[in-house]
Write a protein that holds these residues in place. Structure first.
Motif, PDB file in Angstrom:
ATOM      1  N   TRP A 100       0.826  -1.213   0.000  1.00  0.00           N
ATOM      2  CA  TRP A 100       0.000   0.000   0.000  1.00  0.00           C
ATOM      3  C   TRP A 100       0.856   1.257   0.000  1.00  0.00           C
ATOM      4  CZ3 TRP A 100       0.160   3.586   3.988  1.00  0.00           C
ATOM      5  CH2 TRP A 100      -0.753   4.630   3.880  1.00  0.00           C
ATOM      6  N   PRO A 136      -6.592   0.194  -1.449  1.00  0.00           N
ATOM      7  CA  PRO A 136      -6.946   0.287  -0.026  1.00  0.00           C
ATOM      8  C   PRO A 136      -5.997  -0.472   0.911  1.00  0.00           C
ATOM      9  CG  PRO A 136      -8.435  -1.212  -1.176  1.00  0.00           C
ATOM     10  CD  PRO A 136      -7.508  -0.658  -2.207  1.00  0.00           C
ATOM     11  N   ASP A 156     -13.082  -5.280  -0.877  1.00  0.00           N
ATOM     12  CA  ASP A 156     -12.219  -4.581  -1.831  1.00  0.00           C
ATOM     13  C   ASP A 156     -11.886  -5.490  -3.015  1.00  0.00           C
ATOM     14  OD1 ASP A 156     -12.008  -2.200  -0.270  1.00  0.00           O
ATOM     15  OD2 ASP A 156     -10.471  -3.178   0.968  1.00  0.00           O
ATOM     16  N   TRP A 189     -12.868  -4.878  -6.879  1.00  0.00           N
ATOM     17  CA  TRP A 189     -11.828  -4.796  -7.916  1.00  0.00           C
ATOM     18  C   TRP A 189     -12.094  -5.791  -9.049  1.00  0.00           C
ATOM     19  CZ3 TRP A 189      -8.991  -2.103 -10.672  1.00  0.00           C
ATOM     20  CH2 TRP A 189      -8.058  -2.685 -11.534  1.00  0.00           C
ATOM     21  N   THR A 210     -14.823  -4.472 -11.199  1.00  0.00           N
ATOM     22  CA  THR A 210     -14.331  -3.360 -12.015  1.00  0.00           C
ATOM     23  C   THR A 210     -13.465  -3.863 -13.161  1.00  0.00           C
ATOM     24  OG1 THR A 210     -14.380  -1.835 -10.150  1.00  0.00           O
ATOM     25  CG2 THR A 210     -12.905  -1.266 -11.972  1.00  0.00           C
ATOM     26  N   ARG A 219      -0.860   4.284  -5.226  1.00  0.00           N
ATOM     27  CA  ARG A 219      -1.816   5.385  -5.072  1.00  0.00           C
ATOM     28  C   ARG A 219      -2.801   5.059  -3.950  1.00  0.00           C
ATOM     29  NH1 ARG A 219      -1.828   8.955  -9.328  1.00  0.00           N
ATOM     30  NH2 ARG A 219      -0.589   8.317 -11.143  1.00  0.00           N
ATOM     31  N   ASP A 220      -3.403   6.089  -3.387  1.00  0.00           N
ATOM     32  CA  ASP A 220      -4.331   5.898  -2.278  1.00  0.00           C
ATOM     33  C   ASP A 220      -5.589   5.125  -2.670  1.00  0.00           C
ATOM     34  OD1 ASP A 220      -2.718   7.087  -0.395  1.00  0.00           O
ATOM     35  OD2 ASP A 220      -3.733   9.034  -0.483  1.00  0.00           O
ATOM     36  N   ARG A 221      -5.912   5.050  -3.949  1.00  0.00           N
ATOM     37  CA  ARG A 221      -7.101   4.280  -4.338  1.00  0.00           C
ATOM     38  C   ARG A 221      -6.910   2.780  -4.080  1.00  0.00           C
ATOM     39  NH1 ARG A 221      -6.357   5.905 -10.527  1.00  0.00           N
ATOM     40  NH2 ARG A 221      -4.693   4.463 -11.062  1.00  0.00           N
TER      41      ARG A 221
END
Length: 171
Positions: free
Chosen positions: A31, A39, A46, A50, A53, A35-37
């Protein structure tokens, strides 16, 4: 679309990958370099989100699971830009800590880069690396990327404002 590398397979994410995804992605060290996206903690929800998506992205495939011995242990993905940057994409990746230092992600980046130039109408691929991650710089250098710029104080991550190192590879 599947891409066979010397030791790993790149393939689209699919249902059933969720337990492995949680097992390998739920790691603060991973992490911290993304990037912060992405988690943390990385939960089953999550992973489900994902996979849904990734399945909905259509063709061409832009998000690949890095599969070792039949199990997803990481990811490599491409993000296309638009407007005047429509011939540019960013490559990003992560790998389970259990497999760091073995050259597996380098194989994946080399293969995904070749795929990007063969499949997408792009002239440039770039990757940003947080200043505290020299191992990722070495991955990119071994994959044919060159250091282009230090974007000073351009990232806020883990409570700190840090530099982002930009690596690039051209068609």
């Amino acid at each position: 679309m599947e891409i066979q590398c010397p030791r790993v397979l790149l393939r689209p994410w699919r249902r059933g990958d969720e337990p492995a995804l949680v097992r390998h992605a739920d790691n603060r060290k991973i992490w911290r370099n993304l990037r912060d996206r992405f988690p943390h903690p990385y939960t089953a929800r999550d992973a489900e989100d994902w996979i849904r998506t990734a399945e909905g992205q259509g063709e061409p495939t832009l998000s690949f699971a890095i599969v070792l011995d039949g199990e997803p242990v990481g990811a490599v993905g491409l993000e296309r830009f638009a407007d005047v940057e429509r011939r540019v994409a960013e490559i990003g990746y992560w790998l389970s800590e259990a497999h760091w230092g073995k050259g597996l992600v380098t194989e994946a980046v080399i293969a995904a880069s070749a795929y990007a130039f063969a499949t997408l109408d792009i002239d440039r691929l770039h990757a940003g690396v947080f200043e505290w991650n020299p191992a990722s710089c070495r991955v990119l250098e071994k994959a044919g990327y060159r250091f282009e710029a230090r974007l000073r104080k351009s990232v806020f991550k883990d409570g700190r404002t840090i530099d982002r190192l930009l690596y690039v590879r051209f068609r």
